[in-house]
Write a protein that holds these residues in place. Structure first.
Motif, mmCIF file in Angstrom:
data_model
loop_
_atom_site.group_PDB
_atom_site.id
_atom_site.type_symbol
_atom_site.label_atom_id
_atom_site.label_comp_id
_atom_site.label_asym_id
_atom_site.label_seq_id
_atom_site.Cartn_x
_atom_site.Cartn_y
_atom_site.Cartn_z
ATOM 1 N N ILE A 88 0.849 -1.186 0.000
ATOM 2 C CA ILE A 88 0.000 0.000 0.000
ATOM 3 C C ILE A 88 0.887 1.238 0.000
ATOM 4 O O ILE A 88 1.839 1.332 0.777
ATOM 5 N N THR A 90 0.145 5.141 0.310
ATOM 6 C CA THR A 90 -0.859 6.175 0.545
ATOM 7 C C THR A 90 -0.515 7.503 -0.113
ATOM 8 O O THR A 90 -1.351 8.421 -0.119
ATOM 9 N N ASP A 94 -5.048 8.702 -6.007
ATOM 10 C CA ASP A 94 -6.391 8.193 -6.290
ATOM 11 C C ASP A 94 -6.542 6.825 -5.627
ATOM 12 O O ASP A 94 -5.594 6.032 -5.601
ATOM 13 N N ASP A 95 -7.735 6.536 -5.105
ATOM 14 C CA ASP A 95 -7.937 5.276 -4.393
ATOM 15 C C ASP A 95 -7.706 4.055 -5.279
ATOM 16 O O ASP A 95 -7.396 2.973 -4.781
ATOM 17 N N GLU A 96 -7.870 4.217 -6.597
ATOM 18 C CA GLU A 96 -7.671 3.091 -7.511
ATOM 19 C C GLU A 96 -6.339 3.173 -8.252
ATOM 20 O O GLU A 96 -6.076 2.378 -9.156
ATOM 21 N N TYR A 98 -2.286 2.865 -8.995
ATOM 22 C CA TYR A 98 -1.262 1.868 -8.681
ATOM 23 C C TYR A 98 -0.003 2.159 -9.484
ATOM 24 O O TYR A 98 -0.034 2.897 -10.482
ATOM 25 N N LYS A 112 -2.800 2.683 -3.784
ATOM 26 C CA LYS A 112 -3.208 3.494 -2.649
ATOM 27 C C LYS A 112 -4.140 2.704 -1.735
ATOM 28 O O LYS A 112 -4.138 2.865 -0.518
ATOM 29 N N THR A 113 -4.947 1.831 -2.357
ATOM 30 C CA THR A 113 -5.820 0.929 -1.609
ATOM 31 C C THR A 113 -5.669 -0.467 -2.195
ATOM 32 O O THR A 113 -4.961 -0.675 -3.190
ATOM 33 N N GLY A 116 -6.409 -0.588 -5.896
ATOM 34 C CA GLY A 116 -5.306 -0.237 -6.777
ATOM 35 C C GLY A 116 -4.342 -1.394 -6.973
ATOM 36 O O GLY A 116 -3.880 -1.656 -8.087
ATOM 37 N N HIS A 152 -14.714 6.881 -12.223
ATOM 38 C CA HIS A 152 -14.737 6.020 -11.037
ATOM 39 C C HIS A 152 -15.911 5.057 -10.989
ATOM 40 O O HIS A 152 -16.000 4.262 -10.058
ATOM 41 N N HIS A 242 -13.403 -6.306 -6.469
ATOM 42 C CA HIS A 242 -13.593 -4.858 -6.349
ATOM 43 C C HIS A 242 -14.668 -4.359 -7.319
ATOM 44 O O HIS A 242 -14.531 -3.308 -7.959
#
Length: 427
Positions: A88, A90, A94-96, A98, A112-113, A116, A152, A242
């Motif tokens: 991860i 952070t 963006d949450d998705e 990578y 990030k999550t 991603g 998104h 997801h």
């Protein structure tokens, strides 16, 4: 005719943005940034270790599946010097988002999550597939990728009403859509031809409205429905990829299957058969009948327990041709128009009744279940309720739908039929 089998929809715009550095024909969608790197290729059989925190256990399971499917690796090489690291980060924006890097020493994927990280694994998998998708990947050249989505909600719509999709077959769709970073499956559960979701308050829907013989020129028996337990299981299954599950319950049109079970839902309480053809029915839910709102309220109450997704789709399209004619002569609807002070006689009065119905249902969804309503755009919708999402789907009406979204400060899902509907002729 709308919504048969599958369609793809993207909230606000197309999928992921174009590259700035390099291209790779295997990758769909094309990543934001991509560059070939120097050095020797990664030989997959040299992978001897996977580094992964506990919070990415689900993503590690997908990684192991990819290694088995694409490289034939079911057991890591004890003597292998290469390693794969999932982590991860952070600091990504963006949450998705990578990052992915591959070299002879292994693979590093950071998101990030967890979502991603999952998309990084899906990109890695595509890099391992050549023109022969069944061939085992031996090695992959060094590459670095930075990626983040432009939109998104990237949606695949499935229509089990016209042709039922058995539950296990429905599940098979999810890994394939997730491979291309689609993150929402829109289930068209209700239409004139069938009601496909169990509602425990109204067992008549399953008893009377899930079976028929025929679909246009196909004179075959078509039946089936999804239990609430199946759909709860489906939501959990999709979450592993997801993918969120968006249910659609139509109103006021495309509801003949419900009207077949409950004639009091339509004007005059007519008993009507389930449709065995496509097209548009003039039998609509009656906005002047309180049972309509009681029925819809009970349906959405049960669905809110089954589908935790923040979105719910309300239909709203093709409500009669000419529009909403059955509301013109209905005594209950005449009374409602009088109560609401609707005096026009140019057919706009019926669209005002549709707005009244939508306002009531939308208020219920927001205040009781914290849902964001979605619906199909029609040019007769002069205003889009605040916070709702409208869908641009009709051939040739994309520009008016976009303009309506701008005028109403609303989000729009782009799924124009002339580009995004898989059931349309290739011509």
């Amino acid at each position: 005719m709308k919504k048969i089998f599958l369609s793809i929809a993207l909230l606000c715009a197309a999928s992921w943005v174009a590259p700035t550095v390099a291209t790779a024909q295997n990758l769909v969608p094309i990543p934001l940034k991509m560059a070939s790197a120097q050095g020797q290729p990664l030989v997959w059989q040299n992978v001897g270790q996977i580094n992964c925190p506990d919070e990415l256990a689900n993503e590690k399971a997908h990684l192991l599946r990819v290694l088995a499917d694409r490289a034939g690796i079911t057991t890591l090489n004890d003597n292998g010097t290469a390693q794969i690291t999932l982590s991860i980060d952070t600091s990504l924006n963006d949450d998705e988002a990578y990052t992915l890097s591959i070299d002879e020493n292994g693979v590093n994927i950071a998101g990030k999550t967890a979502a991603g990280v999952f998309y990084g694994i899906m990109t890695m998998e595509q890099l391992m597939i050549d023109d022969n998708a069944s061939a085992r990947c031996i090695e992959t050249n060094p590459i670095t990728i930075e990626d983040a989505p432009r939109t998104h909600v990237r949606e695949l719509m499935v229509d089990p009403c016209r042709i039922f999709v058995p539950y296990e077959r429905l599940k098979e769709i999810v890994p394939e859509m997730a491979r291309y970073k689609l993150n929402s499956i829109h289930l068209h559960l209700v239409d004139d031809q069938a009601w496909r979701i169990e509602i425990k308050k109204y067992p008549q829907l399953i008893e009377k409205s899930t079976s028929r013989v025929g679909m246009d020129d196909m004179l075959i028996p078509i039946s089936g429905y999804y239990t609430q337990e199946q759909m709860k299981d489906f939501v959990k299954y999709c979450a592993q990829y997801h993918v969120m599950v968006v249910p659609e319950i139509e109103m006021p049109g495309h509801e003949v299957a419900a009207i077949h079970a409950f004639p009091e839902l339509t004007c005059g309480g007519k008993q009507v058969p389930i449709r065995t053809t496509c097209g548009v029915s003039n039998e609509l839910l009656c906005p002047g009948n309180e049972f309509t709102y009681e029925f819809l309220g009970n349906v959405f109450r049960e669905l809110a327990d089954v589908f935790p997704c923040k979105y719910v789709h309300l239909g709203g399209d093709e409500a009669g041709n000419p529009a909403l004619d059955c509301w013109t002569t209905c005594e209950k609807d005449k009374k409602l128009k009088k109560e609401l002070g609707i005096t026009t006689t140019d057919r706009s009065e019926n669209w005002k009744l549709q707005k009244y119905m939508f306002d009531r249902v939308i208020d219920t969804l927001r205040t009781k279940y914290d849902k964001i309503p979605m619906f199909w755009y029609e040019t007769d919708f002069k205003e889009i309720q605040e916070g709702c999402v409208t869908f641009a789907w009709r051939n040739g009406l994309t520009e008016p739908a976009v303009q309506a979204a701008i005028d109403n400060n609303a989000k729009i899902m782009m799924c124009p039929g002339d580009y995004c509907y898989f059931d349309y002729p290739m011509a």
